[in-house]
Design an enzyme around this catalytic site. Structure first.
Site, PDB file in Angstrom:
ATOM      1  N   ASP A  89       0.904  -1.154  -0.062  1.00  8.70           N
ATOM      2  CA  ASP A  89      -0.067  -0.083  -0.004  1.00  8.70           C
ATOM      3  C   ASP A  89       0.701   1.174   0.027  1.00  8.70           C
ATOM      4  OD1 ASP A  89      -2.303  -1.630   0.123  1.00  8.70           O
ATOM      5  OD2 ASP A  89      -2.350  -1.566   2.394  1.00  8.70           O
ATOM      6  N   LEU A  90       0.306   2.459  -0.265  1.00  6.87           N
ATOM      7  CA  LEU A  90       0.809   3.720  -0.344  1.00  6.87           C
ATOM      8  C   LEU A  90       1.729   4.108   1.057  1.00  6.87           C
ATOM      9  CD1 LEU A  90       1.173   6.544  -1.789  1.00  6.87           C
ATOM     10  CD2 LEU A  90      -0.974   7.302  -0.469  1.00  6.87           C
TER      11      LEU A  90
END
Length: 227
Positions: A89-90
């Site tokens: 994820d980011l």
């Protein structure tokens, strides 16, 4: 390939190949649109220490920086085009594997392959080791069933703690969703291992290549290699 052959774009020497049933002993003399077809490259595997704030994609419609922004300077010369195995994820940091082999990528991403991934999560809230051990039986969160997770408390200061979790399914946002379902707030998440490959002391934003020997040893442990 069948469509290319039907369109007359594939030749052996000066002869147009007109059927997909053609048996080839090598790629020598084969061209597509006049361009010689090369033998496939050997599978390569790279480690990348992904910093937080990067998208695991080639491009982002919102204009946010992607892993390829960092990889331009991180990969060794001649690495060619690589693809991430799975995603982070980011805001998730840590170990991201990259390969030039699409089939190998898909194999490792399949839950049935069962390659373990290990994460360290910094969390806030109340949790006991007994509650973490219950995750060995799996857990259902918002209708999604997550399989066995091996979770252990690393250290605690008040209501803050680091938790190590090893899982094999790798469903979307699995670690965060499971910990949040236990009433914890996740402030940092780092993947520290994927199969036998560990993040170790690889600097943030840096990349390195797995040796062919270690790669082949790993591939022999995978289910399809045992068949």
């Amino acid at each position: 390939m069948e469509r290319m052959i039907a369109e007359g774009r594939v030749k052996l020497g000066e002869t147009v190949i007109d059927t997909p049933a053609t048996v080839l002993t090598s790629l020598q003399g084969i061209t597509v649109d006049g361009t010689p077809v090369r033998d496939p490259e050997s599978t390569r595997l790279f480690l990348f220490h992904k910093p937080g704030g990067l998208i695991t994609a080639e491009r982002d419609p919102a204009g946010r920086p992607t892993i390829y922004t960092a990889l331009r300077n991180a990969l060794p010369p001649g690495a060619g085009r690589v693809m991430p195995i799975g995603r982070l994820d980011l805001n998730t940091e840590g170990l991201l594997l990259l390969t030039n082999d699409g089939e190998f990528k898909r194999q490792l991403e399949l839950p049935a392959t069962g390659v373990p991934r290990t994460y360290r999560a910094r969390t806030f809230g109340d949790i006991t080791q007994a509650q973490l051990e219950d995750l060995m039986e799996g857990i259902e969160v918002d209708g999604v069933i997550y399989g066995r997770i091996d979770a252990n408390m690393e250290r605690r200061t008040g209501r803050n703690q680091w938790i190590e979790m090893t899982l094999t399914e790798g469903k979307n946002r699995e670690v965060r969703r499971v910990l949040e379902a236990l009433g914890l707030q996740v402030s940092r998440l780092i993947r520290v291992a994927y199969g036998p490959f560990r993040l170790g002391d690889l600097p943030k934003g840096a990349a390195g290549e797995i040796s062919q020997r270690d790669l082949e040893n790993f591939r022999r442990t995978l289910p399809e290699s045992k068949a």
